[in-house]
Design a protein around this motif. Structure first.
Motif, PDB file in Angstrom:
ATOM      1  N   ALA A  31      -7.762   0.918  -4.855  1.00 27.37           N
ATOM      2  CA  ALA A  31      -8.261  -0.129  -5.762  1.00 27.37           C
ATOM      3  C   ALA A  31      -7.165  -0.587  -6.720  1.00 27.37           C
ATOM      4  CB  ALA A  31      -9.465   0.384  -6.538  1.00 27.37           C
ATOM      5  N   GLU A  32      -6.311   0.326  -7.157  1.00 27.60           N
ATOM      6  CA  GLU A  32      -5.210  -0.045  -8.048  1.00 27.60           C
ATOM      7  C   GLU A  32      -4.190  -0.912  -7.321  1.00 27.60           C
ATOM      8  OE1 GLU A  32      -4.407   3.477 -11.093  1.00 27.60           O
ATOM      9  OE2 GLU A  32      -4.547   4.203  -9.032  1.00 27.60           O
ATOM     10  N   CYS A  33      -3.916  -0.584  -6.069  1.00 29.31           N
ATOM     11  CA  CYS A  33      -2.986  -1.396  -5.273  1.00 29.31           C
ATOM     12  C   CYS A  33      -3.550  -2.794  -5.077  1.00 29.31           C
ATOM     13  CB  CYS A  33      -2.734  -0.743  -3.917  1.00 29.31           C
ATOM     14  SG  CYS A  33      -1.839   0.821  -4.002  1.00 29.31           S
ATOM     15  N   ASN A  34      -4.832  -2.867  -4.753  1.00 28.40           N
ATOM     16  CA  ASN A  34      -5.468  -4.168  -4.554  1.00 28.40           C
ATOM     17  C   ASN A  34      -5.483  -4.975  -5.844  1.00 28.40           C
ATOM     18  OD1 ASN A  34      -5.948  -3.755  -1.837  1.00 28.40           O
ATOM     19  ND2 ASN A  34      -7.974  -2.911  -2.187  1.00 28.40           N
ATOM     20  N   ALA A  35      -5.752  -4.332  -6.962  1.00 29.67           N
ATOM     21  CA  ALA A  35      -5.804  -5.024  -8.255  1.00 29.67           C
ATOM     22  C   ALA A  35      -4.426  -5.539  -8.665  1.00 29.67           C
ATOM     23  CB  ALA A  35      -6.365  -4.100  -9.327  1.00 29.67           C
ATOM     24  N   ALA A  36      -3.384  -4.820  -8.285  1.00 35.26           N
ATOM     25  CA  ALA A  36      -2.029  -5.217  -8.654  1.00 35.26           C
ATOM     26  C   ALA A  36      -1.547  -6.413  -7.842  1.00 35.26           C
ATOM     27  CB  ALA A  36      -1.067  -4.046  -8.475  1.00 35.26           C
ATOM     28  N   ASP A  45       2.241   2.890  -2.446  1.00 35.93           N
ATOM     29  CA  ASP A  45       1.847   3.820  -3.517  1.00 35.93           C
ATOM     30  C   ASP A  45       0.579   4.583  -3.155  1.00 35.93           C
ATOM     31  OD1 ASP A  45       4.002   3.275  -5.176  1.00 35.93           O
ATOM     32  OD2 ASP A  45       2.945   1.684  -6.256  1.00 35.93           O
ATOM     33  N   TYR A  46      -0.337   3.932  -2.473  1.00 33.62           N
ATOM     34  CA  TYR A  46      -1.551   4.619  -2.009  1.00 33.62           C
ATOM     35  C   TYR A  46      -1.192   5.660  -0.955  1.00 33.62           C
ATOM     36  CZ  TYR A  46      -5.994   5.476   0.339  1.00 33.62           C
ATOM     37  OH  TYR A  46      -7.083   6.078   0.905  1.00 33.62           O
ATOM     38  N   THR A  99       0.299   7.949  -5.233  1.00 31.63           N
ATOM     39  CA  THR A  99       0.550   7.680  -6.650  1.00 31.63           C
ATOM     40  C   THR A  99      -0.415   6.668  -7.258  1.00 31.63           C
ATOM     41  OG1 THR A  99       2.224   6.020  -6.098  1.00 31.63           O
ATOM     42  CG2 THR A  99       2.994   8.269  -6.484  1.00 31.63           C
ATOM     43  N   LYS A 100      -1.073   5.841  -6.411  1.00 32.71           N
ATOM     44  CA  LYS A 100      -2.075   4.884  -6.894  1.00 32.71           C
ATOM     45  C   LYS A 100      -3.235   4.857  -5.910  1.00 32.71           C
ATOM     46  CE  LYS A 100       0.781   1.419  -9.241  1.00 32.71           C
ATOM     47  NZ  LYS A 100       1.179   0.002  -9.204  1.00 32.71           N
ATOM     48  N   GLU A 101      -4.435   4.712  -6.445  1.00 30.23           N
ATOM     49  CA  GLU A 101      -5.603   4.566  -5.585  1.00 30.23           C
ATOM     50  C   GLU A 101      -5.572   3.190  -4.920  1.00 30.23           C
ATOM     51  OE1 GLU A 101      -7.541   6.901  -4.735  1.00 30.23           O
ATOM     52  OE2 GLU A 101      -7.293   8.377  -6.330  1.00 30.23           O
ATOM     53  N   TYR A 107       0.801  -1.231   0.000  1.00 35.87           N
ATOM     54  CA  TYR A 107       0.000   0.000   0.000  1.00 35.87           C
ATOM     55  C   TYR A 107       0.835   1.283   0.000  1.00 35.87           C
ATOM     56  CZ  TYR A 107      -3.850  -3.159   0.804  1.00 35.87           C
ATOM     57  OH  TYR A 107      -4.758  -4.163   0.665  1.00 35.87           O
TER      58      TYR A 107
END
Length: 74
Positions: A51-56, A42-43, A47-49, A40
């Motif tokens: 949801a993007e962290c979870n998706a990655a 990046d969140y 730099t990332k939401e 987490y």
């Protein structure tokens, strides 16, 4: 519930949210060599939401045969 989007939160609020979400504030590092704080980061840094962290995040699993052959299933 307040928005968790980067544009609606401060870095301090994002850190507090992650602390709420992670069990025992340990990030599971001792259980498998993975630090959820790294997942987490990046969140937290904006730099990332979330949801993007979870998706990655992707997991794989190993069967006994995979272990014997040294392969990873996804």
């Amino acid at each position: 519930m307040k928005s968790t989007l980067i544009k609606d939160t401060t870095k301090e609020e994002r850190i507090a949210l992650i602390r709420e979400w992670l069990p025992d504030d340990d990030g599971l590092e001792a259980d498998g060599g993975m630090d959820l704080w790294d997942l987490y980061a990046d969140y937290i840094n904006g730099t990332k939401e979330i949801a993007e962290c979870n998706a990655a995040f992707s997991t794989g699993y190993l069967t006994e045969r995979d272990l014997a052959e040294g392969t990873l299933k996804k």
